[in-house]
Write a protein that holds these residues in place. Sequence first.
Motif, short mmCIF file in Angstrom:
data_model
loop_
_atom_site.label_atom_id
_atom_site.label_comp_id
_atom_site.label_asym_id
_atom_site.label_seq_id
_atom_site.Cartn_x
_atom_site.Cartn_y
_atom_site.Cartn_z
N VAL A 1 -7.30 32.38 -28.21
CA VAL A 1 -8.05 33.53 -27.99
C VAL A 1 -8.19 34.63 -29.31
O VAL A 1 -8.90 35.21 -29.48
CB VAL A 1 -7.71 34.37 -26.78
CG1 VAL A 1 -8.31 35.55 -26.52
CG2 VAL A 1 -7.80 33.04 -25.50
N GLY A 2 -6.89 34.67 -29.92
CA GLY A 2 -6.73 35.60 -30.88
C GLY A 2 -7.59 35.45 -32.12
O GLY A 2 -7.70 36.21 -32.86
N GLN B 1 -11.78 38.99 -27.14
CA GLN B 1 -10.28 39.44 -26.75
C GLN B 1 -10.26 40.51 -25.59
O GLN B 1 -9.30 40.28 -24.68
CB GLN B 1 -9.54 39.50 -27.96
CG GLN B 1 -9.68 38.55 -28.99
CD GLN B 1 -8.78 38.88 -30.51
OE1 GLN B 1 -7.48 39.54 -30.39
NE2 GLN B 1 -9.18 38.46 -31.48
N ASP B 2 -11.04 41.48 -25.89
CA ASP B 2 -10.98 42.35 -24.76
C ASP B 2 -11.48 41.91 -23.40
O ASP B 2 -10.85 42.47 -22.34
CB ASP B 2 -12.04 43.44 -25.14
CG ASP B 2 -11.59 44.44 -26.37
OD1 ASP B 2 -10.37 44.25 -26.90
OD2 ASP B 2 -12.42 44.97 -26.87
N ASP B 3 -12.43 41.00 -23.29
CA ASP B 3 -12.69 40.48 -22.10
C ASP B 3 -11.42 39.75 -21.32
O ASP B 3 -11.45 40.10 -20.06
CB ASP B 3 -13.66 39.50 -22.31
CG ASP B 3 -15.03 39.81 -22.63
OD1 ASP B 3 -15.44 40.90 -22.52
OD2 ASP B 3 -15.90 39.12 -23.02
N ILE C 1 -3.65 32.25 -20.50
CA ILE C 1 -4.71 31.28 -20.78
C ILE C 1 -4.55 29.75 -20.74
O ILE C 1 -3.20 29.63 -21.35
CB ILE C 1 -5.25 31.67 -22.03
CG1 ILE C 1 -5.92 33.15 -22.09
CG2 ILE C 1 -6.82 30.64 -22.31
CD1 ILE C 1 -4.77 34.03 -22.75
N ALA C 2 -5.01 28.99 -20.13
CA ALA C 2 -4.78 27.54 -20.26
C ALA C 2 -5.89 26.92 -21.06
O ALA C 2 -6.97 27.67 -21.70
CB ALA C 2 -4.98 26.70 -18.89
N VAL D 1 -15.00 27.43 -26.18
CA VAL D 1 -15.49 28.67 -25.38
C VAL D 1 -14.43 29.33 -24.48
O VAL D 1 -13.35 28.39 -24.02
CB VAL D 1 -16.79 28.44 -24.49
CG1 VAL D 1 -17.70 27.79 -25.42
CG2 VAL D 1 -16.54 27.40 -23.35
N LEU D 2 -14.60 30.42 -23.95
CA LEU D 2 -13.68 31.19 -22.96
C LEU D 2 -14.35 31.30 -21.87
O LEU D 2 -15.48 31.84 -21.65
CB LEU D 2 -13.33 32.40 -23.50
CG LEU D 2 -11.96 32.56 -24.49
CD1 LEU D 2 -11.96 33.89 -25.23
CD2 LEU D 2 -10.89 32.26 -23.84
#
Length: 404
Positions: free
Chosen positions: A105-106, A113-115, A125-126, A179-180
């Motif tokens: 994510v970083g 990252q704010d999300d 996070i997985a 994707v996140l």
Amino acid sequence: MSIIMDAPSTTAAARTLRADLVERAAKLRPLLADNADATDRDRAVPAENIDALAGAGLLSLTRPARHGGLQTDFRTLLEVSREIARACGSTSWVATLLNASAWFVGLFPALAQDDVWAGTPDARIAGVVTPSGTTRLVEGGYRVSGRWAPASGCAHADWAVLGVVRPDAEGTADAVGIVLAPMAELVVEDTWFVTGMRGTASNTLVGEDVFVPAHRFLSVPDAVEGRCRTPFTDEALYRAPFVPVAAITLTGPQLGLAAAAVDVLAEKAPRRALTMTHYATQAEAPTIQIAAANAASLADSAQLHAYRAAADIDEAALVGVFPDYDARARMRMDAGMAVVHAREAVRIVCSAQGASTFGEANPLQRVWRDIETGSRHAVLNPEVAAEIYGKSLFGIRGTVSALV
């Protein structure tokens, strides 16, 4: 071994923090060991373990400091993972993957990252970076569908990092990405029926037409070559090379399982006779002494390979130099050799302890099952790593895998 094979640019403050974090993990070992049988039997890491790890800060090792994380380095992650695995392999694997996914994510843009963290600083996070899903371009982002497994840590996660392919972008750097997506928009299918690492609950994530804003897409080819979307280029941790990080982080639990096996032998051998011999204790027998020496040395060798790779990764990040292909190939080879040595250390201990190893009451059988399973993750495949590294030594590059 606190500074052996450490990155030269690591500060004294970073080493002090590392030692403190490893000590926090050590203090949790009795709790994690007490819960290890239940973790294995119930196919899930209990909330008590996760809460204890989170309370000790051990699930925030790679979260940006901007979002309340410790933002440490990969040597620290390895040492903490190793210490946890001395008590429970499944718990260590989950903790490792939650930290590794936070690092992914970083690499994303600040808005992504704010999300994840702006409203929930302790969000977990997985991740499954294997491109098992597909995307299609829509206004403002993408529609994502797929099935992703094994999703280690998904039972304790708020978000997921998912690997995808973009057929519409074939031939470009955006053809493969990650994707996140919020876990709330995914379904978890109970599919993790395995022999080892049972407690990781590495089940299958299912998504159907999930909307992902454009800022939550990251090109994997770009990431492999060190081109990420984070604007915080002064943060050394997120300058680390993508594939070596993905490989080396998974060695931490293997290091701990090898150490756990040696611990068991050292504890049991002085209190047990060597069956069908005149030795009153196993510890008196040269065969067991030699087995102990070989297993302990192999466990040490595993650490040295893993720590060398971590040192190369951390140093490159600290000085802001992206490692070239040949350096990255060696890092992946180090990860492969670390798991080979760790697995062999456990095998030697099991052989020395004999058939009693496989009694259900013996923790060694769980260690054996866990390392036989966890060490065979695809990114750790030692044969593939050897082919990549061997070819690179002759100047042959890029013919085996894009993941170097």
